[in-house]
Design a protein around this motif. Sequence first.
Motif, short mmCIF file in Angstrom:
data_model
loop_
_atom_site.label_atom_id
_atom_site.label_comp_id
_atom_site.label_asym_id
_atom_site.label_seq_id
_atom_site.Cartn_x
_atom_site.Cartn_y
_atom_site.Cartn_z
N LEU A 213 -1.11 2.83 -1.70
CA LEU A 213 -2.06 2.31 -0.78
C LEU A 213 -1.57 1.72 0.46
CD1 LEU A 213 -3.87 0.50 -3.69
CD2 LEU A 213 -4.65 2.46 -2.52
N HIS A 214 -0.41 1.33 0.53
CA HIS A 214 0.20 0.90 1.85
C HIS A 214 0.03 2.15 2.97
CE1 HIS A 214 3.71 -1.39 4.04
NE2 HIS A 214 2.83 -1.33 4.57
N THR B 9 -6.07 -4.30 -1.97
CA THR B 9 -6.82 -2.93 -2.23
C THR B 9 -6.46 -2.70 -3.76
OG1 THR B 9 -6.68 -2.28 -0.06
CG2 THR B 9 -7.25 -0.52 -1.70
N SER C 239 -5.35 8.69 6.62
CA SER C 239 -5.58 8.33 5.34
C SER C 239 -4.89 9.16 4.34
CB SER C 239 -6.70 7.64 5.03
OG SER C 239 -7.09 7.11 3.88
N SER D 271 4.21 6.81 0.50
CA SER D 271 5.10 5.40 0.64
C SER D 271 4.96 5.15 2.23
CB SER D 271 6.37 5.11 0.32
OG SER D 271 7.45 6.04 0.87
N TRP E 227 -3.29 2.82 4.28
CA TRP E 227 -3.71 2.07 5.24
C TRP E 227 -2.98 2.32 6.47
CZ3 TRP E 227 -7.81 -1.17 5.99
CH2 TRP E 227 -8.19 -1.53 4.98
N TRP F 109 -9.67 4.95 -2.22
CA TRP F 109 -8.13 4.00 -2.39
C TRP F 109 -8.37 3.18 -3.74
CZ3 TRP F 109 -8.17 1.59 2.84
CH2 TRP F 109 -7.83 2.29 3.98
N ARG G 283 0.74 0.29 -5.21
CA ARG G 283 0.56 -0.42 -4.10
C ARG G 283 1.44 0.32 -2.97
NH1 ARG G 283 3.98 -3.59 -1.05
NH2 ARG G 283 2.80 -5.44 0.04
N SER G 284 2.52 0.85 -3.13
CA SER G 284 3.22 1.50 -2.08
C SER G 284 2.31 2.93 -1.67
CB SER G 284 4.38 2.29 -2.55
OG SER G 284 5.17 2.86 -1.81
N ASP H 1 0.77 -4.39 4.52
CA ASP H 1 1.17 -4.59 3.20
C ASP H 1 0.44 -5.39 2.40
OD1 ASP H 1 1.82 -6.63 4.94
OD2 ASP H 1 3.99 -6.84 4.22
N ALA I 81 -2.81 -3.45 1.39
CA ALA I 81 -2.47 -2.92 0.05
C ALA I 81 -2.58 -3.53 -1.33
CB ALA I 81 -1.10 -2.17 0.27
N THR I 82 -2.13 -4.67 -1.06
CA THR I 82 -2.18 -5.79 -2.22
C THR I 82 -3.66 -6.02 -2.46
OG1 THR I 82 0.02 -6.59 -1.74
CG2 THR I 82 -1.34 -7.81 -3.22
#
Length: 550
Positions: free
Chosen positions: A202-203, A545, A502, A510, A206, A357, A199-200, A539, A542-543
């Motif tokens: 992906l954050h 995704t 990206s 992160s 984004w 992603w 998740r970090s 954030d 990211a969740t």
Amino acid sequence: MLRLTWVQPEDLVGHELRQAAQDGREPAALAAVERRWSAVGGRPAPARAGASPAAPDPALRALARDLLDELAALPSALAADEPTDLRAIRATCPDWPTRTTPAGPRRRSTVPPADAADGGTAGGAASQNGPAAEYDGHRPTDGAARPDAVRHGSPGHAGSADGAGPAGAAGAGEARLVARGGRGPGPAAPAPRSPEAQRSVLHAGWLGRAAGCVLGKPVEKLTLDGIRAIARATGNWPLRTWFTEVGLPADIAAAHPWNRRSRTTSLAETIDGAPEDDDLNYPLLNLLLLRRHGRAFGTADVAQLWLDELPAGRTFTAERVAYRNLLAGIEPPDTATHHNPFREWIGAQIRADVFGWTNPGDPGTAAELAHRDAVLSHTANGVYGAMFAAAVVAAAAGGGTDVHGCLRAGLAVVPPRSRLAEAVRFGIAEAAGADRAPEAFDAVVDRLHARYGPDHHWVHVLPNAALLAAALTHADGDFSASICRVVSGGWDTDSNGATAGSVAGLLAGSAEAIPAHWTAPLKNRLATTVAGLDGIGFDALATLTLEASA
């Protein structure tokens, strides 16, 4: 008087004549069409705008439609090397990548095999003249919930003040392997990431996409000379931070006006959250696509999603043509070929990041999903641009490789004799052979513009792919350098900035690893007209995704 951009037949003929020449269609036939068009007062394609200023005689518009049909019927000499059918594409790619790393939790793939995904035979592959086959897919039985009512994330940590993404360890030597066609060492397989760690990542992806997009927005449509003049006059060359009009001399401002819609949202003194942009809307739409239909979505599902959620006025170039074709009752994949001279422009590429992603470490699957989306509006090199971007992003999201390995993964899903592969290799070679000082990138850009500028529109995928590859190579994984190099090179500045951001954001790992001066002005807030998502935080995205990846 209404002059609708990107779809009026009289404005499309000039674009189609240029695209048909690039497709390798018969020169004598093209010359004959051009003579007929010019003889009755037909104009060349608008150089930078989407429409010519005055309405034509009705007879001229009727002739334009006929000429577009004639041009589309001409065979392409490049069809064998540049197929659009997925099975035919894969047949040209001897090093098609497989999943390299268990980057995080994933459900079993529902991507159909190549023969099912295409619905046709490799021998029937269509390039610029023929339609790309479509896979309608199965709708997921578990009924993925719509995220329209998802609670938006609260403003989060914007990143450290001085930390940039880590530079790639391999450097120019490995990049030269790509430039010469060598494979180099394959990416290592790191230990699986926890969901929170992914998740970090992906954050950061984004945030990086948004920052790069916003950096490029105010200078979109400007010439290379204009971008350089503005940045030099404000003490920002080589480019290292946001554009500003503070201290910009009046004569330079008049000679090189900002993009009028972005001046109030994307300069250092005007950024207040991430403004709406098609480079950010399409990732949102494809996130909705995966949440509603899962990985077995078909091109028809993409089309329906556009009609349901995408305002027509937020589409441009090939996407607007495809949208018009849908409204006229033309079904995919013919939406990509009917009166569409923009079929090899950059539009499909800017839609592809989500497929990377959500397939970390699996560039082959990411490319297949990007293909299914792209053929709604693009063919051949326009589709390859999306597949290349998705594969590069997937490699970056998976970890275990540097930016040069990511570019190798991207090239592995592109037909090696295609113009897109040639453009990427050229960009890599030019950057790999240059001194790594920021100011040395100017000469790289000049060579790219000398090669692609005279014959290609500034939104065409080929010059932009070459520039993207060059900038990522020259920056060697550093976040700030990646987005500044690519935006400083001109052409489609916001789209290139978004993709570079990206990739570099994912490699940084992160949000905190991206310098705060890029992330803080975005205020963890994205504006969009995609229903239910206006104001959402990066954030929260990211969740969502990560959920679409599971």
